[in-house]
Design an enzyme around this catalytic site. Structure first.
Site, PDB file in Angstrom:
ATOM      1  N   LYS A  22       0.841  -1.206   0.000  1.00  0.00           N
ATOM      2  CA  LYS A  22       0.000   0.000   0.000  1.00  0.00           C
ATOM      3  C   LYS A  22       0.876   1.258   0.000  1.00  0.00           C
ATOM      4  CE  LYS A  22      -1.735   1.560   4.069  1.00  0.00           C
ATOM      5  NZ  LYS A  22      -1.496   2.957   4.458  1.00  0.00           N
ATOM      6  N   ASN A  23       1.830   1.301   0.936  1.00  0.00           N
ATOM      7  CA  ASN A  23       2.571   2.547   1.128  1.00  0.00           C
ATOM      8  C   ASN A  23       3.605   2.813   0.031  1.00  0.00           C
ATOM      9  OD1 ASN A  23       1.005   3.068   3.295  1.00  0.00           O
ATOM     10  ND2 ASN A  23       2.530   2.471   4.839  1.00  0.00           N
ATOM     11  N   ARG A  92      -5.037  10.554   4.070  1.00  0.00           N
ATOM     12  CA  ARG A  92      -4.046  11.606   4.288  1.00  0.00           C
ATOM     13  C   ARG A  92      -2.970  11.625   3.202  1.00  0.00           C
ATOM     14  NH1 ARG A  92      -4.216  13.827   8.939  1.00  0.00           N
ATOM     15  NH2 ARG A  92      -2.109  14.598   8.653  1.00  0.00           N
ATOM     16  N   CYS A 116      -6.439  12.791  12.713  1.00  0.00           N
ATOM     17  CA  CYS A 116      -6.044  11.401  12.475  1.00  0.00           C
ATOM     18  C   CYS A 116      -5.995  10.688  13.820  1.00  0.00           C
ATOM     19  CB  CYS A 116      -4.672  11.386  11.827  1.00  0.00           C
ATOM     20  SG  CYS A 116      -4.006   9.723  11.660  1.00  0.00           S
ATOM     21  N   ARG A 121      -0.058  14.493  13.027  1.00  0.00           N
ATOM     22  CA  ARG A 121       0.417  14.353  11.650  1.00  0.00           C
ATOM     23  C   ARG A 121       0.416  15.650  10.838  1.00  0.00           C
ATOM     24  NH1 ARG A 121      -1.666   8.644   9.409  1.00  0.00           N
ATOM     25  NH2 ARG A 121       0.276   8.746   8.262  1.00  0.00           N
ATOM     26  N   PRO A 122       1.247  16.586  11.263  1.00  0.00           N
ATOM     27  CA  PRO A 122       1.348  17.846  10.514  1.00  0.00           C
ATOM     28  C   PRO A 122       2.003  17.629   9.148  1.00  0.00           C
ATOM     29  CG  PRO A 122       3.008  17.766  12.234  1.00  0.00           C
ATOM     30  CD  PRO A 122       2.173  16.522  12.399  1.00  0.00           C
ATOM     31  N   ILE A 123       1.970  18.671   8.308  1.00  0.00           N
ATOM     32  CA  ILE A 123       2.618  18.536   6.980  1.00  0.00           C
ATOM     33  C   ILE A 123       3.686  19.612   6.759  1.00  0.00           C
ATOM     34  CG2 ILE A 123       0.733  17.306   5.811  1.00  0.00           C
ATOM     35  CD1 ILE A 123       0.018  20.108   4.581  1.00  0.00           C
ATOM     36  N   LEU A 125       6.756  19.429   7.130  1.00  0.00           N
ATOM     37  CA  LEU A 125       7.956  18.899   6.463  1.00  0.00           C
ATOM     38  C   LEU A 125       7.703  18.614   4.977  1.00  0.00           C
ATOM     39  CD1 LEU A 125       9.236  16.563   9.339  1.00  0.00           C
ATOM     40  CD2 LEU A 125       9.939  18.915   8.816  1.00  0.00           C
ATOM     41  N   ASP A 304       4.344   0.537  12.052  1.00  0.00           N
ATOM     42  CA  ASP A 304       3.182  -0.136  11.466  1.00  0.00           C
ATOM     43  C   ASP A 304       3.070  -1.602  11.885  1.00  0.00           C
ATOM     44  OD1 ASP A 304       2.591   2.234  10.240  1.00  0.00           O
ATOM     45  OD2 ASP A 304       3.351   1.665   8.263  1.00  0.00           O
ATOM     46  N   ARG A 397      -8.750  -0.498   4.465  1.00  0.00           N
ATOM     47  CA  ARG A 397      -7.923   0.570   3.890  1.00  0.00           C
ATOM     48  C   ARG A 397      -6.559   0.023   3.492  1.00  0.00           C
ATOM     49  NH1 ARG A 397      -6.766   5.331   7.360  1.00  0.00           N
ATOM     50  NH2 ARG A 397      -5.524   5.648   5.504  1.00  0.00           N
TER      51      ARG A 397
HETATM   52  N1  EPU Z   1       5.748  14.641  10.709  1.00  0.00           N
HETATM   53  C1  EPU Z   1       5.833  15.979  10.993  1.00  0.00           C
HETATM   54  N2  EPU Z   1       5.681  16.859   9.964  1.00  0.00           N
HETATM   55  C2  EPU Z   1       5.490  16.443   8.693  1.00  0.00           C
HETATM   56  C3  EPU Z   1       5.410  15.069   8.400  1.00  0.00           C
HETATM   57  C4  EPU Z   1       5.557  14.185   9.449  1.00  0.00           C
HETATM   58  O1  EPU Z   1       6.000  16.381  12.132  1.00  0.00           O
HETATM   59  O2  EPU Z   1       5.356  17.295   7.800  1.00  0.00           O
HETATM   60  C5  EPU Z   1       5.856  13.682  11.817  1.00  0.00           C
HETATM   61  C6  EPU Z   1       4.555  12.889  11.967  1.00  0.00           C
HETATM   62  O3  EPU Z   1       3.615  13.583  12.740  1.00  0.00           O
HETATM   63  C7  EPU Z   1       5.017  11.615  12.608  1.00  0.00           C
HETATM   64  C8  EPU Z   1       6.414  11.423  12.027  1.00  0.00           C
HETATM   65  O4  EPU Z   1       6.813  12.699  11.515  1.00  0.00           O
HETATM   66  O5  EPU Z   1       5.094  11.780  13.979  1.00  0.00           O
HETATM   67  C9  EPU Z   1       6.492  10.391  10.923  1.00  0.00           C
HETATM   68  O6  EPU Z   1       5.645  10.737   9.845  1.00  0.00           O
HETATM   69  P1  EPU Z   1       5.969  10.338   8.343  1.00  0.00           P
HETATM   70  O7  EPU Z   1       5.848  11.575   7.531  1.00  0.00           O
HETATM   71  O8  EPU Z   1       7.230   9.575   8.284  1.00  0.00           O
HETATM   72  O9  EPU Z   1       4.756   9.362   8.038  1.00  0.00           O
HETATM   73  P2  EPU Z   1       3.721   9.446   6.847  1.00  0.00           P
HETATM   74  O10 EPU Z   1       4.421   9.677   5.574  1.00  0.00           O
HETATM   75  O11 EPU Z   1       2.594  10.317   7.231  1.00  0.00           O
HETATM   76  C10 EPU Z   1       3.972   6.891   6.318  1.00  0.00           C
HETATM   77  C11 EPU Z   1       3.037   5.737   6.167  1.00  0.00           C
HETATM   78  C12 EPU Z   1       2.488   5.353   7.540  1.00  0.00           C
HETATM   79  C13 EPU Z   1       3.677   4.988   8.444  1.00  0.00           C
HETATM   80  C14 EPU Z   1       4.654   6.166   8.518  1.00  0.00           C
HETATM   81  C15 EPU Z   1       5.898   5.872   9.328  1.00  0.00           C
HETATM   82  C16 EPU Z   1       2.155   6.068   3.963  1.00  0.00           C
HETATM   83  C17 EPU Z   1       1.016   6.379   3.106  1.00  0.00           C
HETATM   84  N3  EPU Z   1       1.957   6.100   5.289  1.00  0.00           N
HETATM   85  O12 EPU Z   1       3.193   7.943   6.866  1.00  0.00           O
HETATM   86  O13 EPU Z   1       1.670   4.215   7.349  1.00  0.00           O
HETATM   87  O14 EPU Z   1       3.218   4.690   9.735  1.00  0.00           O
HETATM   88  O15 EPU Z   1       5.058   6.533   7.184  1.00  0.00           O
HETATM   89  O16 EPU Z   1       6.547   4.768   8.828  1.00  0.00           O
HETATM   90  O17 EPU Z   1       3.234   5.746   3.479  1.00  0.00           O
HETATM   91  C18 EPU Z   1      -0.013   2.693   7.907  1.00  0.00           C
HETATM   92  O18 EPU Z   1       0.214   2.129   6.811  1.00  0.00           O
HETATM   93  O19 EPU Z   1      -0.744   2.180   8.794  1.00  0.00           O
HETATM   94  C19 EPU Z   1       0.585   4.006   8.157  1.00  0.00           C
HETATM   95  C20 EPU Z   1       0.118   4.842   9.074  1.00  0.00           C
END
Ligand code: EPU
Length: 418
Positions: A22-23, A92, A116, A121-123, A125, A304, A397
């Site tokens: 999926k990811n 998301r 969430c 989960r801010p964006i 970054l 995960d 999902r």
């Molecule tokens: N974070 C920030 N700011 C940002 C982005 C992230 O502070 O702009 C923080 C998040 O709040 C979190 C940490 O950084 O605490 C890690 O977030 P990351 O961006 O690495 O995760 P993601 O891209 O939102 C993906 C997977 C998740 C998986 C995480 C960590 C996808 C679609 N989702 O999420 O998958 O848990 O990486 O490995 O690739 C799942 O499949 O159940 C799932 C949640």
């Protein structure tokens, strides 16, 4: 609404194949926005999140066609560059269209994803690095509004090795003017898969799988054919399903090295795990030791798989300390496992699990997020009583027909509509 009913207590036995990741599939499908024309993706899992992605791509004037596990995406000039709230709130990862749209068309308007269950989960970054590449970005009325005449490469050092942030900026940088150097990036196998796909589209990328990725911008990319990597989280979940039932399960069509951290922990528990290039097998084991786990970015123990591993620890000899370091609220499964008799004390991002073989009993429980659903199903497989898991839409999902795969291993598990 569907529920899942499990009558466990029986060792699972047999061989089971893993679906596409999926990811990995989500960013790959969004990467198609970088090049007009017909793209083909193989090994695309049948999941709700993939349907949500298709919906968004369709909204952006892409045609999508699925034949079995293959998905054809035909990218046309979009009429609108808006990712609306109604689609984004369902998933998301929709934010991953921001980088490609901005790089390809010079503007994009993408809804903020909203709340969430597992953390805030801010964006930031995703946004800040795009600003560094020259984008003007405002947040207005719940939308990210971005524009840029032409993105220009720069050196970007991520504060945290974010998976989605790395993916978004990698995609944007492929069409930047000049060189982009990304430091402290995520090293997950899904990042490497995206880099391989982008390269096959004509992008100049190197360094994926390490903490520095360098991208030399090109003028345009072309459509591609790409096969999605196997889902390492599904693979790990199926291995844990075998383990928690004391079963003998061979997981095939997977990449065992992608779940080294899990295999190492399970081996430390006392499980015997054999591996080949594309398979891994857990051998029958009656008793296993508790071990501590800290989740961490790849190659650390994946967040995960934290919930599923916790289910295993409820049956271990001894006490396990599980620390969640990636998300601030990823212990929602704890209270449900406790309803099944598990002895778990959660404190902030640490859970102390006192293992007790046969300490679980069947109960009615509620899935709160994707991986929590899998954890409750594993716990259900460990007890001979009936367990009923509701809110199964979370499971759909991210797991393709998990109950059917478990049935093929001899599990008494069924899905019912209520
Ligand atoms: N974070 C920030 N700011 C940002 C982005 C992230 O502070 O702009 C923080 C998040 O709040 C979190 C940490 O950084 O605490 C890690 O977030 P990351 O961006 O690495 O995760 P993601 O891209 O939102 C993906 C997977 C998740 C998986 C995480 C960590 C996808 C679609 N989702 O999420 O998958 O848990 O990486 O490995 O690739 C799942 O499949 O159940 C799932 C949640």
């Amino acid at each position: 609404m569907d529920i899942i009913i499990i009558k466990g207590g029986k060792p699972l036995k047999g061989s089971v194949a893993v679906s596409g990741a999926k990811n990995a599939a989500l960013p790959l499908l969004f990467s198609s926005l970088l090049a007009e024309g017909e793209h083909r993706f193989d090994n695309v899992p049948l999941l709700k999140d993939i349907e949500s992605t298709e919906l968004l791509l369709n909204h952006l004037n892409c045609e999508t066609q699925r034949i079995g596990t293959q998905m054809k995406v035909t990218v046309n000039q979009p009429e609108s560059l808006v990712a609306p709230y109604d689609i984004v709130r369902k998933m998301r990862a929709s934010i991953l269209c921001l980088g490609p749209l901005l790089a390809r068309y010079g503007k994009a308007k993408v809804s903020l994803p909203g709340g969430c269950a597992i953390g805030s989960r801010p964006i930031n970054l995703h946004i800040e690095p795009l600003r560094q590449l020259g984008a003007q970005i405002e947040i207005e009325h719940g939308y990210v509004i971005a524009k840029a005449k032409k993105l220009v490469g720069d050196r970007i050092v991520f504060d945290f090795a974010t998976v989605g942030g790395t993916e978004n900026i990698m995609m944007a940088a492929t069409l930047c003017k000049g060189t982009t150097i990304l430091e402290n990036v995520a090293k997950e196998p899904e990042i490497s898969d995206l880099a391989r796909c982008l390269r096959s589209m004509g992008a100049q990328i190197e360094g994926e799988g390490t903490s520095v990725i360098t991208i030399e911008g090109v003028d345009e990319l072309k459509p591609t054919d790409h096969r999605v990597i196997p889902d390492r989280i599904e693979a790990g979940t199926l291995l844990l399903a075998g383990a928690i039932t004391g079963g003998d399960v061979k997981v095939i069509d997977c990449v065992p090295s992608d779940v080294d951290a899990l295999i190492n922990k399970m081996t430390a528990c006392g499980f015997e795990i054999d591996t080949g290039v594309d398979w891994m097998r857990v051998k029958p084991c009656d008793r296993w030791r508790a071990v501590d786990v800290n989740t961490a970015p790849y190659p650390g123990f994946p967040t995960d798989l934290q919930a599923q591993f916790m289910a295993l620890m409820t049956q271990a000899d001894g006490t396990s300390v599980i620390t969640e370091r990636i998300f601030e609220n990823r212990f929602m499964h704890v209270q449900e496992l406790v309803r099944m008799g598990a002895k778990i004390t959660p404190k902030s991002q640490v859970a102390v699990v006192r293992g007790e073989k046969a300490g679980l009993s069947g109960a009615q429980v509620m899935a709160t997020d994707l991986r929590a659903s899998a954890s409750l199903i594993l716990a259900g497989l460990a007890t001979a009583d009936e367990t009923v898991v509701s809110r199964i839409y979370h499971l759909d999902r991210g797991y393709e027909k998990l109950e059917v795969k478990l049935q093929s291993l001899g599990a008494q598990i069924e899905r019912c509509s209520v």
